[in-house]
Motif scaffolding. Structure first.
Motif, PDB file in Angstrom:
ATOM      1  N   SER A  17       4.707   6.441   6.905  1.00 35.36           N
ATOM      2  CA  SER A  17       5.479   5.361   7.183  1.00 35.36           C
ATOM      3  C   SER A  17       6.974   5.649   6.583  1.00 35.36           C
ATOM      4  O   SER A  17       7.167   6.220   5.404  1.00 35.36           O
ATOM      5  N   HIS A  72      -1.184   8.291  10.049  1.00 30.73           N
ATOM      6  CA  HIS A  72       0.478   8.210  10.081  1.00 30.73           C
ATOM      7  C   HIS A  72       1.022   7.978   8.788  1.00 30.73           C
ATOM      8  O   HIS A  72       0.068   7.812   7.890  1.00 30.73           O
ATOM      9  N   HIS A 104       0.956  -1.153   0.198  1.00 31.96           N
ATOM     10  CA  HIS A 104       0.119  -0.025   0.088  1.00 31.96           C
ATOM     11  C   HIS A 104       0.842   1.246  -0.105  1.00 31.96           C
ATOM     12  O   HIS A 104       2.014   1.422   0.723  1.00 31.96           O
TER      13      HIS A 104
HETATM   14 FE   LIG Z   1       1.250   1.992   7.982  1.00 33.79          FE
END
Ligand SMILES: [Fe+2]
Length: 279
Positions: A196, A194, A180
């Motif tokens: 990443s 969030h 993703h």
């Molecule tokens: Fe994540």
């Protein structure tokens, strides 16, 4: 509809987080992630490294102003512009960002923007490895956000999380072979969940933990392993309480691979232990 989109491949290149305390946020990202600060034309603070870049704007806290996805070349960008227009989505000029002239913007159903463009030359390298990889938001209306990213833009569905009654609480989308680059969680508010930083090896997860310990920054969630994406992870928090994920071993999926469904349980969010359900 989305299957015809020329979006693939597109990779998250930077994001703009809005904050009521942009100076404190910029200081944190520069110091902790080793990023060099400069200012864009409208005063947006740019924190730039070799493989990770965050913009901090003044605005409502805990909000994603935009995610900026890099495409491969000008021909892909123009094809994507045409495709998105065909979907009836207004295409707007890009805000000040880290892309070259000619980037384009769309607004999703929650009012977040998505920018597509071609990066300028990236400067420098990072003292610690880790590349910006994905971002995750929350929404009150996952179905509307999913339809926009999946059908109007052409992100490819990788996994869904479903309640027993079939209601979708999370959708994970990819725009290149990594599991993703965007995901949306059902919640009672619209915010950034969030972003990443993907690191090359498991030992780098350890080294980031030790490094953060030296700064007296504690891990907020994890280490664990997500079900969807299968990535090893831990989460820390920035001064606005946005999560930042240190991730490793994210699953790769070919474009044609069919999406899978997961139950809405703690195990799905963290197969190793405690899961933090957003709804
Ligand atoms: Fe994540």
């Amino acid at each position: 509809m989305g299957a015809r989109s020329p979006l693939w491949p597109a990779t998250l290149h930077h994001l703009r987080i809005d904050s009521a305390q942009p100076e404190a946020m910029a200081e944190f990202y520069a110091r902790v992630f080793g990023l060099v600060r400069h200012e864009l034309a409208d005063g947006t603070l740019a924190l730039v490294g070799g493989q990770r870049r965050v913009l901090i704007g003044r605005g409502r806290g805990k909000s994603l102003n935009f995610g900026a996805y890099a495409v491969r070349d000008q021909a892909q960008l123009e094809a994507l512009r045409g495709y998105i227009r065909e979907q009836g989505v207004p295409v707007l000029p890009a805000p000040p960002c880290l892309f070259r002239e000619g980037a384009m913007t769309v607004a999703d159903p929650d009012g977040r923007r998505v920018v597509f463009g071609l990066p300028r030359e990236d400067a420098g390298s990072d003292a610690r490895p880790g590349r910006l990889q994905h971002l995750v938001v929350t929404s009150r209306d996952v179905a509307a956000v999913a339809a926009f990213y999946g059908e109007a833009l052409g992100f490819v569905l990788s996994d869904r999380v479903l309640r027993d009654n079939g209601e979708c609480t999370t959708c994970f989308y990819r725009s290149d072979p990594e599991h993703h680059s965007f995901a949306v969680f059902q919640a009672d508010e619209v915010r950034l969940d969030h972003h990443s930083v993907e690191v090359p090896t498991w030992n780098d997860v350890r080294d980031w933990g030790d490094y953060l310990a030296s700064l007296r920054i504690g891990i907020d969630w994890g280490p664990g392993r997500h079900g969807p994406g299968n990535n090893l992870f831990f989460m820390l928090r920035d001064p606005d309480d946005n999560w930042i994920e240190i991730s490793q071993d994210l699953e790769r999926m070919p474009r044609e691979m069919v999406a899978r469904d997961w139950p809405h349980t703690e195990y799905t969010l963290n197969t190793w232990g405690r899961g933090v359900l957003r709804s």
